[in-house]
Design an enzyme around this catalytic site. Sequence first.
Site, PDB file in Angstrom:
ATOM      1  N   ILE A 127      -0.922 -47.469 -24.033  1.00 16.81           N
ATOM      2  CA  ILE A 127      -1.432 -46.863 -25.130  1.00 16.81           C
ATOM      3  C   ILE A 127      -1.638 -47.861 -26.512  1.00 16.81           C
ATOM      4  O   ILE A 127      -0.515 -48.438 -26.949  1.00 16.81           O
ATOM      5  CB  ILE A 127      -0.541 -45.587 -25.940  1.00 16.81           C
ATOM      6  N   ARG A 128      -2.865 -48.102 -26.645  1.00 13.77           N
ATOM      7  CA  ARG A 128      -3.320 -49.146 -27.557  1.00 13.77           C
ATOM      8  C   ARG A 128      -2.186 -50.319 -27.197  1.00 13.77           C
ATOM      9  O   ARG A 128      -1.792 -51.109 -27.904  1.00 13.77           O
ATOM     10  CB  ARG A 128      -3.100 -48.723 -29.033  1.00 13.77           C
ATOM     11  N   HIS A 141       4.726 -48.091 -21.802  1.00 10.15           N
ATOM     12  CA  HIS A 141       5.866 -47.139 -22.042  1.00 10.15           C
ATOM     13  C   HIS A 141       6.475 -46.687 -21.120  1.00 10.15           C
ATOM     14  O   HIS A 141       6.124 -45.396 -20.383  1.00 10.15           O
ATOM     15  CB  HIS A 141       5.148 -45.924 -22.848  1.00 10.15           C
ATOM     16  N   GLU A 178       9.293 -45.139 -20.886  1.00  9.60           N
ATOM     17  CA  GLU A 178      10.329 -44.052 -21.464  1.00  9.60           C
ATOM     18  C   GLU A 178       9.235 -42.600 -21.434  1.00  9.60           C
ATOM     19  O   GLU A 178       9.845 -41.639 -21.535  1.00  9.60           O
ATOM     20  CB  GLU A 178      10.488 -44.064 -22.843  1.00  9.60           C
ATOM     21  N   GLY A 228       5.055 -47.864 -30.858  1.00 10.38           N
ATOM     22  CA  GLY A 228       4.708 -47.340 -32.131  1.00 10.38           C
ATOM     23  C   GLY A 228       3.653 -48.040 -32.625  1.00 10.38           C
ATOM     24  O   GLY A 228       2.583 -48.456 -31.889  1.00 10.38           O
ATOM     25  N   GLU A 229       3.566 -48.537 -33.981  1.00 10.02           N
ATOM     26  CA  GLU A 229       2.726 -49.352 -34.500  1.00 10.02           C
ATOM     27  C   GLU A 229       3.245 -50.772 -35.184  1.00 10.02           C
ATOM     28  O   GLU A 229       4.008 -50.477 -35.996  1.00 10.02           O
ATOM     29  CB  GLU A 229       1.909 -48.359 -35.516  1.00 10.02           C
ATOM     30  N   SER A 230       2.977 -51.676 -34.475  1.00  9.22           N
ATOM     31  CA  SER A 230       3.689 -52.974 -34.829  1.00  9.22           C
ATOM     32  C   SER A 230       3.754 -53.354 -36.234  1.00  9.22           C
ATOM     33  O   SER A 230       4.770 -53.978 -36.718  1.00  9.22           O
ATOM     34  CB  SER A 230       3.378 -54.081 -33.804  1.00  9.22           C
ATOM     35  N   CYS A 240       5.800 -51.780 -25.524  1.00 10.55           N
ATOM     36  CA  CYS A 240       4.467 -51.946 -26.261  1.00 10.55           C
ATOM     37  C   CYS A 240       4.584 -52.433 -27.703  1.00 10.55           C
ATOM     38  O   CYS A 240       4.727 -53.742 -27.652  1.00 10.55           O
ATOM     39  CB  CYS A 240       4.245 -50.497 -26.234  1.00 10.55           C
ATOM     40  N   ARG A 263      -2.518 -57.852 -29.673  1.00  9.17           N
ATOM     41  CA  ARG A 263      -2.239 -56.646 -30.039  1.00  9.17           C
ATOM     42  C   ARG A 263      -3.387 -55.959 -29.644  1.00  9.17           C
ATOM     43  O   ARG A 263      -4.704 -56.382 -29.608  1.00  9.17           O
ATOM     44  CB  ARG A 263      -2.130 -56.346 -31.766  1.00  9.17           C
TER      45      ARG A 263
END
Length: 196
Positions: free
Chosen positions: A139-140, A175, A177, A49-51, A81, A110
């Site tokens: 992804i990022r 990821h 998943e 997600g976005e940390s 991630c 990050r």
Amino acid sequence: MDTPVIGVLALQGDVREHLTALAAAGAAARPVRRPDELDELDGLVVPGGESTTMSKLAGLFGMLEPLRERIASGLPVFGTCAGMIMLADKILDPRSGQETFGGIEMIVRRNAFGRQNESFEAAVEIPDIPGGPVEGVFIRAPWVESVGAGVQVLAEHGGHIVAVRQGHLLATSFHPELTGDHRLHQYFTDMVRDAR
């Protein structure tokens, strides 16, 4: 074979995909949003997600301290991630006020592999996972800058550490998943069984 109860921290990120992968690996999977739900778990996944958002939401939902305590007392946790960032003891380039759950003696960077439009997939060799390389979806994605003596490096990509384990804690930059390959979730589910 017993069925461990493994939660997925459902504040933000790939919750549904992790629930599906854990169920395929033989776990009883459930979303977790409140501190009292931690008491019912044998293990936990902290998704991508976005940390920075995850850090803020964990604070708002009262999850930061309870999760730190559970991690310190031996709860098996798998971070992917952003989840890897949340399990790091230190972030090299944190946003203002960004906190982590900690637990793994590592420093992470990050968005190290680039921005959203620089996302990629790559085969990642993890000797502990039988059956050949796993497909890594980056992804990022962060990478691990350095690890302490107690951390086992499980995999590297492009000369950077992308998968680690420290005792009951597991983390990947990518990821698993999102691929339909549930071997890493099986590995974690087995870790949870071994810890019971």
